[in-house]
Design a protein around this motif. Structure first.
Motif, PDB file in Angstrom:
ATOM      1  N   PHE A  77       1.428   5.100   4.180  1.00  0.00           N
ATOM      2  CA  PHE A  77      -0.282   4.913   3.761  1.00  0.00           C
ATOM      3  C   PHE A  77       0.000   4.734   2.548  1.00  0.00           C
ATOM      4  O   PHE A  77      -0.580   4.352   1.259  1.00  0.00           O
ATOM      5  CB  PHE A  77      -1.287   6.086   4.158  1.00  0.00           C
ATOM      6  CG  PHE A  77      -1.452   5.576   5.901  1.00  0.00           C
ATOM      7  CD1 PHE A  77      -0.930   4.582   6.598  1.00  0.00           C
ATOM      8  CD2 PHE A  77      -2.390   6.516   6.572  1.00  0.00           C
ATOM      9  CE1 PHE A  77      -1.706   4.640   8.014  1.00  0.00           C
ATOM     10  CE2 PHE A  77      -2.996   6.800   7.523  1.00  0.00           C
ATOM     11  CZ  PHE A  77      -3.025   5.820   8.496  1.00  0.00           C
ATOM     12  N   ASN A  80       0.796   2.082   0.258  1.00  0.00           N
ATOM     13  CA  ASN A  80      -0.899   0.938   1.020  1.00  0.00           C
ATOM     14  C   ASN A  80      -1.882   0.902  -0.498  1.00  0.00           C
ATOM     15  O   ASN A  80      -2.364   0.442  -1.325  1.00  0.00           O
ATOM     16  CB  ASN A  80      -0.753   0.930   1.842  1.00  0.00           C
ATOM     17  CG  ASN A  80      -0.368  -0.329   2.940  1.00  0.00           C
ATOM     18  OD1 ASN A  80      -1.250  -0.903   2.590  1.00  0.00           O
ATOM     19  ND2 ASN A  80       0.300  -0.242   3.479  1.00  0.00           N
ATOM     20  N   ALA A  81      -1.772   2.985  -0.513  1.00  0.00           N
ATOM     21  CA  ALA A  81      -3.467   2.895  -1.043  1.00  0.00           C
ATOM     22  C   ALA A  81      -2.832   2.637  -2.914  1.00  0.00           C
ATOM     23  O   ALA A  81      -4.038   2.041  -3.527  1.00  0.00           O
ATOM     24  CB  ALA A  81      -3.243   4.296  -0.808  1.00  0.00           C
ATOM     25  N   ASN A  84      -2.757  -1.063  -3.808  1.00  0.00           N
ATOM     26  CA  ASN A  84      -4.425  -1.733  -3.515  1.00  0.00           C
ATOM     27  C   ASN A  84      -4.977  -1.910  -4.900  1.00  0.00           C
ATOM     28  O   ASN A  84      -5.807  -2.397  -4.899  1.00  0.00           O
ATOM     29  CB  ASN A  84      -4.948  -0.851  -2.496  1.00  0.00           C
ATOM     30  CG  ASN A  84      -6.202  -1.711  -1.645  1.00  0.00           C
ATOM     31  OD1 ASN A  84      -6.282  -3.064  -1.545  1.00  0.00           O
ATOM     32  ND2 ASN A  84      -7.703  -0.604  -1.453  1.00  0.00           N
ATOM     33  N   TYR A  85      -3.817  -1.227  -5.950  1.00  0.00           N
ATOM     34  CA  TYR A  85      -4.712  -1.014  -6.901  1.00  0.00           C
ATOM     35  C   TYR A  85      -5.395  -2.446  -7.794  1.00  0.00           C
ATOM     36  O   TYR A  85      -3.560  -2.253  -7.726  1.00  0.00           O
ATOM     37  CB  TYR A  85      -4.948  -0.224  -7.817  1.00  0.00           C
ATOM     38  CG  TYR A  85      -6.070   0.966  -7.651  1.00  0.00           C
ATOM     39  CD1 TYR A  85      -7.113   1.468  -8.356  1.00  0.00           C
ATOM     40  CD2 TYR A  85      -5.442   2.473  -6.267  1.00  0.00           C
ATOM     41  CE1 TYR A  85      -7.826   2.528  -7.630  1.00  0.00           C
ATOM     42  CE2 TYR A  85      -6.073   3.318  -5.939  1.00  0.00           C
ATOM     43  CZ  TYR A  85      -7.457   2.873  -7.295  1.00  0.00           C
ATOM     44  OH  TYR A  85      -8.219   4.277  -6.479  1.00  0.00           O
ATOM     45  N   GLU A 112     -11.079   9.521  -8.263  1.00  0.00           N
ATOM     46  CA  GLU A 112     -11.203   8.370  -6.811  1.00  0.00           C
ATOM     47  C   GLU A 112     -12.242   9.875  -6.680  1.00  0.00           C
ATOM     48  O   GLU A 112     -11.389  11.304  -7.362  1.00  0.00           O
ATOM     49  CB  GLU A 112     -10.314   8.447  -6.731  1.00  0.00           C
ATOM     50  CG  GLU A 112     -10.353   8.309  -5.018  1.00  0.00           C
ATOM     51  CD  GLU A 112      -8.969   8.257  -3.938  1.00  0.00           C
ATOM     52  OE1 GLU A 112      -8.215   6.915  -4.615  1.00  0.00           O
ATOM     53  OE2 GLU A 112      -8.325   8.852  -3.863  1.00  0.00           O
ATOM     54  N   HIS A 113     -13.186  10.280  -5.948  1.00  0.00           N
ATOM     55  CA  HIS A 113     -14.126  11.317  -5.799  1.00  0.00           C
ATOM     56  C   HIS A 113     -13.673  12.263  -6.839  1.00  0.00           C
ATOM     57  O   HIS A 113     -13.804  13.323  -6.658  1.00  0.00           O
ATOM     58  CB  HIS A 113     -13.395  11.974  -4.725  1.00  0.00           C
ATOM     59  CG  HIS A 113     -13.490  10.821  -3.145  1.00  0.00           C
ATOM     60  ND1 HIS A 113     -14.721  10.748  -2.597  1.00  0.00           N
ATOM     61  CD2 HIS A 113     -12.400   9.692  -2.181  1.00  0.00           C
ATOM     62  CE1 HIS A 113     -14.639   9.787  -1.560  1.00  0.00           C
ATOM     63  NE2 HIS A 113     -13.698   9.425  -1.457  1.00  0.00           N
ATOM     64  N   ARG A 137      -3.829  16.123  -8.656  1.00  0.00           N
ATOM     65  CA  ARG A 137      -5.338  15.359  -9.266  1.00  0.00           C
ATOM     66  C   ARG A 137      -5.572  16.230 -10.350  1.00  0.00           C
ATOM     67  O   ARG A 137      -4.692  17.249 -10.042  1.00  0.00           O
ATOM     68  CB  ARG A 137      -5.873  15.205  -8.318  1.00  0.00           C
ATOM     69  CG  ARG A 137      -5.848  14.317  -6.764  1.00  0.00           C
ATOM     70  CD  ARG A 137      -6.891  14.824  -6.011  1.00  0.00           C
ATOM     71  NE  ARG A 137      -7.903  13.843  -5.779  1.00  0.00           N
ATOM     72  CZ  ARG A 137      -7.910  12.704  -4.894  1.00  0.00           C
ATOM     73  NH1 ARG A 137      -7.193  12.473  -4.343  1.00  0.00           N
ATOM     74  NH2 ARG A 137      -9.162  12.441  -5.305  1.00  0.00           N
TER      75      ARG A 137
ATOM     76  N   LYS B  27      -5.681   0.373   6.517  1.00  0.00           N
ATOM     77  CA  LYS B  27      -4.843  -0.078   5.733  1.00  0.00           C
ATOM     78  C   LYS B  27      -4.300  -1.254   5.704  1.00  0.00           C
ATOM     79  O   LYS B  27      -4.284  -1.813   5.108  1.00  0.00           O
ATOM     80  CB  LYS B  27      -3.811   0.974   6.005  1.00  0.00           C
ATOM     81  CG  LYS B  27      -1.708   0.518   5.841  1.00  0.00           C
ATOM     82  CD  LYS B  27      -1.431   1.430   6.505  1.00  0.00           C
ATOM     83  CE  LYS B  27      -0.427   0.052   6.936  1.00  0.00           C
ATOM     84  NZ  LYS B  27       0.719   0.925   8.313  1.00  0.00           N
ATOM     85  N   ILE B  61     -10.985   8.539   1.994  1.00  0.00           N
ATOM     86  CA  ILE B  61     -10.468   7.327   1.911  1.00  0.00           C
ATOM     87  C   ILE B  61     -11.979   6.607   1.089  1.00  0.00           C
ATOM     88  O   ILE B  61     -12.337   7.786   0.563  1.00  0.00           O
ATOM     89  CB  ILE B  61     -11.428   6.290   3.062  1.00  0.00           C
ATOM     90  CG1 ILE B  61     -12.624   6.880   3.823  1.00  0.00           C
ATOM     91  CG2 ILE B  61     -10.482   6.321   4.789  1.00  0.00           C
ATOM     92  CD1 ILE B  61     -12.922   5.852   5.086  1.00  0.00           C
ATOM     93  N   VAL B  62     -12.200   5.934   0.035  1.00  0.00           N
ATOM     94  CA  VAL B  62     -12.795   5.007  -0.541  1.00  0.00           C
ATOM     95  C   VAL B  62     -13.594   3.850  -0.599  1.00  0.00           C
ATOM     96  O   VAL B  62     -13.221   3.366   0.300  1.00  0.00           O
ATOM     97  CB  VAL B  62     -12.018   4.912  -1.880  1.00  0.00           C
ATOM     98  CG1 VAL B  62     -13.608   4.316  -3.249  1.00  0.00           C
ATOM     99  CG2 VAL B  62     -11.376   6.254  -2.339  1.00  0.00           C
ATOM    100  N   HIS B  69     -11.164   1.113   1.507  1.00  0.00           N
ATOM    101  CA  HIS B  69     -10.103   1.760   1.081  1.00  0.00           C
ATOM    102  C   HIS B  69      -9.529   3.178   1.792  1.00  0.00           C
ATOM    103  O   HIS B  69     -10.053   3.990   1.134  1.00  0.00           O
ATOM    104  CB  HIS B  69      -9.915   1.068  -0.980  1.00  0.00           C
ATOM    105  CG  HIS B  69     -10.211   0.102  -0.429  1.00  0.00           C
ATOM    106  ND1 HIS B  69      -9.916  -1.297  -0.960  1.00  0.00           N
ATOM    107  CD2 HIS B  69     -11.964  -0.913  -1.286  1.00  0.00           C
ATOM    108  CE1 HIS B  69     -10.939  -2.321  -0.920  1.00  0.00           C
ATOM    109  NE2 HIS B  69     -11.591  -1.818  -1.500  1.00  0.00           N
ATOM    110  N   LEU B  70      -8.385   2.843   1.919  1.00  0.00           N
ATOM    111  CA  LEU B  70      -7.008   4.310   1.712  1.00  0.00           C
ATOM    112  C   LEU B  70      -7.574   4.708   0.174  1.00  0.00           C
ATOM    113  O   LEU B  70      -7.171   3.719  -0.810  1.00  0.00           O
ATOM    114  CB  LEU B  70      -5.831   3.514   1.694  1.00  0.00           C
ATOM    115  CG  LEU B  70      -5.836   2.979   3.595  1.00  0.00           C
ATOM    116  CD1 LEU B  70      -3.914   3.213   3.691  1.00  0.00           C
ATOM    117  CD2 LEU B  70      -5.915   4.556   4.482  1.00  0.00           C
ATOM    118  N   GLY B  71      -7.764   6.293   0.622  1.00  0.00           N
ATOM    119  CA  GLY B  71      -7.713   6.702  -0.679  1.00  0.00           C
ATOM    120  C   GLY B  71      -6.148   7.378  -1.711  1.00  0.00           C
ATOM    121  O   GLY B  71      -5.762   7.831   0.028  1.00  0.00           O
TER     122      GLY B  71
END
Lengths: 258, 258
Positions: A77, A80-81, A84-85, A112-113, A137, B27, B61-62, B69-71
């Motif tokens: 996971f 992947n996250a 994905n950027y 993020e958030h 974070r 994902k 997630i985002v 998208h996965l966070g």
DNA sequence: AAATATGTTCGATATCATCGGACACCTACA
DNA sequence: TGTAGGTGTCCGATGATATCGAACATATTT
């Protein structure tokens, strides 16, 4: 009382919270047992047991030795996250390059958030030791790259942010006043880069710049961190900013054309 | 019908399955919308919407651009899961070292839920490009390191494994017969290392060894992979196995004393 | 052998996750 | 302009279920 905070968003899957509470608890100290998790979270033992068993059946956690551990599906996971950027590979390369030429830590954050999250990091000295702390974070207002990102926020987004966020005093220098923050962001906007003088960690300085996409919206922030006795004077206030601005510019171009 | 397979383990948190179905779906192809996920999983749109919103509220997630998208919290989870393996740093170093000296891909697998999972990997040529595909899984019986791990299983565990697993034919050479597998494992046990001749991927060979802890139980497996035209003859059948056995031994010692 | 702690199962109950339907919004396309 | 199809979001009803506490089994300790 006014509906200020929307304490519990309605229509949510309640058991999801329980589930992630359990997962976070297992993450915190790996190898925990049912009773430990139950005691820590104040859920009934049977409830925790049920969740842990479910998670194990679904293969997201593992029962190794005495207690439970996060499973490696989360690694999948996470990768992947990360991947994905857009432009992650370019970012990673650039971060390693800067770390090597400066001999200091270099990192790339994304927002993020309303937090700054480490996406890539490199420590200069030995190129082997890469990516420590990836995924962790820190508050945007307490990181140089984070402030650089905030400086690119629209007034609307910034107001939202300042309203939601709870300022934490990481060091005595941490900005915790909205007005001071706004003032600082204005300066950063003017200069094009940000400084961090012991606002995250005592004895640590940093320079940061924002990296934006073709539309000028922030993708993330690039920063160099080092001990305050080394990051000072001309080097700190001019050379490093120039280096970072150049790197950010190059990154922006490369990402736009990939 | 006999209770052979226990199709649905009783007393599980059902919504957890839904939740992870949604997560896996996101994902799979990042940037999916509510409707897409709903159509793919055959859950009601409202249900998917609820889960996605919950996951977003919990910040796992985002909602970037058009879809979800996965966070990056999963990156944190993943790093935790990875670093939780004793001796991970040593493993990573060793993998990089082997990749460099051999010029081939080198990887370290661990067994999790009866699969072989990539914990570390390095591609030799350029040391920068490290860790591709970390966290992904292949069947134990179809990987050289996987077979080396299986060879260390107790008879009990092996029987369980063979009973549960469903053999998939990845290539024409993939072992799909329990008896053939047992035979192969016996050979590996005798030799101390395993070969993989195009059983995972056509045109690809590999050598693998198991890495065990102080008690002789397998921690994972180390393997070198390369094109079959390069991995053959003396080099493939003697040199590489020796190299790997030495490396595994060294690793075992270092891990035991760390 | 008693005692404490822990993993596991079970039953009851109030909660809630699910679905289908409805509404609002948007984009095409005629 | 208006209609049609798509999407995100909200709502109500209902059957399913997540939660708890208690009870039992097991293991470890005193």
């Amino acid at each position: 009382m006014p509906p200020a905070d929307t304490p519990d968003v309605p229509a949510n899957v309640q058991s999801a919270r329980t589930l992630f509470d359990v997962l976070e608890c297992v993450k915190e100290g790996q190898g925990k047992t049912v009773s430990e998790v139950s005691a820590e979270l104040d859920y009934a033992r049977s409830t925790v047991h049920r969740h842990l068993r479910t998670l194990e059946d679904l293969e997201y956690i593992v029962h190794r030795g005495e207690g439970y551990h996060l499973g490696l599906r989360f690694l999948d996971f996470g990768m992947n996250a990360r991947d994905n950027y857009a432009g992650y590979d370019l970012i990673r390369q650039k971060v390693a390059e800067i770390a090597e030429t400066t001999g200091e830590r270099c990192q790339f954050f994304v927002e993020e958030h309303e937090d700054a999250v480490y996406l890539a990091r490199s420590v200069g000295e030995n190129a082997v030791q890469t990516d420590p702390g990836i995924g962790s974070r820190i508050p945007l207002y307490a990181a140089s790259a984070g402030k650089a990102i905030l400086a690119e926020f629209s007034e609307q987004k910034l107001s939202d942010y300042i309203e939601h966020v709870t300022f934490e005093q990481l060091t005595t220098k941490t900005i915790t006043d909205p007005d001071v923050l706004r003032e600082e962001l204005a300066q950063i906007r003017e200069r094009g880069y940000s400084f961090n003088r012991q606002e995250t960690l005592c004895g640590t300085h940093a320079v940061g710049v924002a990296v934006t996409d073709a539309d000028g919206r922030p993708i993330g922030g690039l920063s160099v961190t080092g001990p305050s006795h080394r990051l000072k004077g001309e080097h700190f206030e001019n050379e490093l900013p120039d280096l970072l601005l150049g790197a950010a510019n190059e990154l922006e171009l490369n990402i736009a054309f990939s």
